[in-house]
Design an enzyme around this catalytic site. Structure first.
Site, PDB file in Angstrom:
ATOM      1  N   LYS A 123      -3.596   1.521   4.597  1.00 55.41           N
ATOM      2  CA  LYS A 123      -2.659   0.388   4.700  1.00 55.41           C
ATOM      3  C   LYS A 123      -2.316   0.106   6.164  1.00 55.41           C
ATOM      4  O   LYS A 123      -2.360  -1.033   6.606  1.00 55.41           O
ATOM      5  CB  LYS A 123      -1.377   0.721   3.924  1.00 55.41           C
ATOM      6  CG  LYS A 123      -0.241  -0.238   4.190  1.00 55.41           C
ATOM      7  CD  LYS A 123       0.975   0.057   3.342  1.00 55.41           C
ATOM      8  CE  LYS A 123       1.989   0.977   3.980  1.00 55.41           C
ATOM      9  NZ  LYS A 123       2.722   0.421   5.122  1.00 55.41           N
ATOM     10  N   ASN A 124      -1.969   1.157   6.902  1.00 58.67           N
ATOM     11  CA  ASN A 124      -1.492   0.925   8.258  1.00 58.67           C
ATOM     12  C   ASN A 124      -2.609   0.548   9.235  1.00 58.67           C
ATOM     13  O   ASN A 124      -2.339   0.208  10.384  1.00 58.67           O
ATOM     14  CB  ASN A 124      -0.718   2.151   8.770  1.00 58.67           C
ATOM     15  CG  ASN A 124       0.614   2.305   8.046  1.00 58.67           C
ATOM     16  OD1 ASN A 124       1.014   1.433   7.270  1.00 58.67           O
ATOM     17  ND2 ASN A 124       1.297   3.414   8.292  1.00 58.67           N
ATOM     18  N   ARG A 162      15.519  -0.848  11.996  1.00 59.61           N
ATOM     19  CA  ARG A 162      14.170  -0.820  12.589  1.00 59.61           C
ATOM     20  C   ARG A 162      14.093  -1.905  13.655  1.00 59.61           C
ATOM     21  O   ARG A 162      13.608  -3.004  13.423  1.00 59.61           O
ATOM     22  CB  ARG A 162      13.106  -0.984  11.510  1.00 59.61           C
ATOM     23  CG  ARG A 162      12.990   0.293  10.685  1.00 59.61           C
ATOM     24  CD  ARG A 162      11.952   0.225   9.636  1.00 59.61           C
ATOM     25  NE  ARG A 162      10.620   0.514  10.116  1.00 59.61           N
ATOM     26  CZ  ARG A 162       9.607   0.766   9.298  1.00 59.61           C
ATOM     27  NH1 ARG A 162       9.764   0.738   8.002  1.00 59.61           N
ATOM     28  NH2 ARG A 162       8.414   1.025   9.779  1.00 59.61           N
ATOM     29  N   ASP A 199       5.512   9.868   7.546  1.00 57.68           N
ATOM     30  CA  ASP A 199       5.162   9.321   6.233  1.00 57.68           C
ATOM     31  C   ASP A 199       4.773  10.415   5.222  1.00 57.68           C
ATOM     32  O   ASP A 199       4.736  10.160   4.022  1.00 57.68           O
ATOM     33  CB  ASP A 199       4.004   8.315   6.360  1.00 57.68           C
ATOM     34  CG  ASP A 199       4.454   7.014   7.017  1.00 57.68           C
ATOM     35  OD1 ASP A 199       5.663   6.818   7.176  1.00 57.68           O
ATOM     36  OD2 ASP A 199       3.577   6.207   7.371  1.00 57.68           O
TER      37      ASP A 199
END
Ligand code: UD1
Length: 419
Positions: free
Chosen positions: A22-23, A121, A305
């Site tokens: 995903k990243n 964030r 994560d």
């Protein structure tokens, strides 16, 4: 709304292929708009965050086609330079489009991303990087408007190695005339993957994976073609699942070097772990043992994560394990839910102390963020009895058919419609 029904206690056995990261794919989808032509991205995972990115690409005027796990993005003719509010809200990391839209269109408009379930964030580092490159940034009423008639190469020094800020700086810098040096860049493997994709688009960029990235920008880019690397966090989650439920499994399609801190931890906890090129083997040997303090850190440190899924596996270890979360402020929201399953975890500030218990029991629990949700699944697989995990929209952001992968390993898990 759907939920996972999990009957814990079945050991996991077999092999599973890890889907694309995903990243990696999210910044690549943003990068695709820098090419005047068609880009082809292979091993593209079917995730809701990818669907949100595709919606942004279409909104900007790209033509997008998906066949199996190959995605074609034709960015020949862009018509817009804004990201609608609803799409910004759907995926906080939409901010990754900022550098690319600015690079291509010389202007960009989107709402300020604000906080998320992991705490505040900020994007100050993203904004100061694009300001250094020559953009004027206006922040008004929760809206960001950036204009840059010209972008010029410069030195960007990040005060901390932010992954997103490094990516945004790279994407704006390839469109800026002259040389840009990004110092204290994030070193995550996904940044190396992004550099590889940009190289296929004709960008001149080097240094990804180290703390200094150099970009010779300004040359027009064409479409690129790339295969997304395997998702190291999905792999970390499945290693945690095997450690929690017991058994042995082979994970394919992921570079073991990206997971060395995680595999070392499971070896310390008493699992047999073996790796070779794109495979990792794990076998449990009796009850897990508590491990030395786990401190999350930027790559190559222990990934934030992976903190929640690994913690879930260690809930039933013999002895105590301590976690120190150094990246995000509120990343322990899974703890209360794990405690509902019988875990003994105390949190104080950035520290969580996990006292291993003999047994977890099934419970009704709710995912409140992506990796926290994965942690609940990991715990439920090792718990006695049935668990119901709700809040799957979080899990679906980052795991493609998690239940099918786990079922193929022998887990008793199914997705049901919530009543
Ligand atoms: C990325 C990953 C996310 C992972 C995180 C850390 C994606 C899409 N997401 O998120 O899964 O958990 O890296 O490995 O790739 N910060 C600032 N100012 C900024 C930017 C960041 O203070 O302008 C702070 C953040 O609040 C956080 C830390 O820097 O405390 C790290 O954040 P960052 O590396 O930017 O994470 P993301 O890119 O958002």
């Amino acid at each position: 709304m759907s939920a996972f029904l999990i009957e814990g206690g079945a050991p996991l056995r077999g092999a599973v292929t890890i889907h694309g990261a995903k990243n990696s794919v999210l910044p690549m989808l943003a990068a695709a708009i820098l090419g005047r032509g068609e880009s082809v991205i292979h091993n593209c995972p079917a995730l809701s965050d990818v669907a949100a990115s595709i919606a942004i690409l279409k909104h900007l005027g790209c033509r997008v086609r998906l066949e199996g796990d190959t995605l074609w993005v034709d960015a020949s003719a862009l018509t817009r330079s804004d990201v609608p509010d609803a799409l910004m809200r759907e995926m906080r990391s939409s901010v990754i489009f900022l550098g690319a839209i600015l690079g291509r269109m010389r202007e960009a408009e989107m709402s300020f991303p604000g906080g998320c379930e992991l705490g505040p964030r900020p994007i100050d580092l993203h904004l100061s990087a694009i300001r250094r490159l020559g953009a004027q940034v206006e922040e008004k009423g929760g809206k960001l408007r950036c204009v840059a008639p010209a972008l010029t190469g410069c030195d960007i020094i990040l005060s901390l190695p932010s992954v997103g800020a490094t990516e945004n700086a790279m994407l704006a810098a390839v469109a800026a005339k002259g040389t840009t040096t990004i110092t204290n860049a994030a070193r995550e493997p996904e940044i190396v993957d992004l550099e590889r994709f940009l190289l296929t688009m004709g960008a001149k960029i080097r240094g990804a994976g180290s703390s200094v990235i150099t970009v010779e920008g300004g040359a027009p880019l064409h479409g690129g073609e790339h295969t997304v690397m395997g998702d190291r966090i999905v792999a970390a989650t499945y290693l945690s699942a095997v450690a929690s439920a017991g058994g042995e499994a082979e994970l394919r399609g992921v570079d073991y070097r990206h997971l060395s801190t995680v595999t070392a931890l499971f070896a310390e906890a008493g699992c047999a772990v073996r790796s070779e090129s794109d495979r990792i083997f794990i076998r449990t040997q009796g009850r897990l043992k508590g491990v030395r303090p786990v401190r999350t850190a930027p790559y190559p440190g222990f990934p934030t994560d992976a903190q929640a899924p690994v913690m879930a596996a260690l809930c039933r270890a013999e002895g105590t394990s301590v976690f120190v979360e150094n990246i995000f402020e509120s990343r322990y929201r899974h703890v209360d839910e794990l405690c509902r399953m019988g875990a003994d975890i105390r949190v104080e500030g950035r520290v969580a102390v996990v006292c291993g218990v003999e047994e977890l029991h099934g419970a009704a629990v709710k995912a409140t963020d992506l990796r926290g949700g994965a942690a609940l699944v990991v715990a439920a697989l090792g718990a006695r009895g049935e668990s119901v995990v709700t809040g799957l929209s979080h899990v679906d952001r980052g795991y493609q058919s998690m239940e099918e992968d786990l079922r193929s390993l022998g887990a008793r898990i199914k997705r049901v419609r919530e009543t």
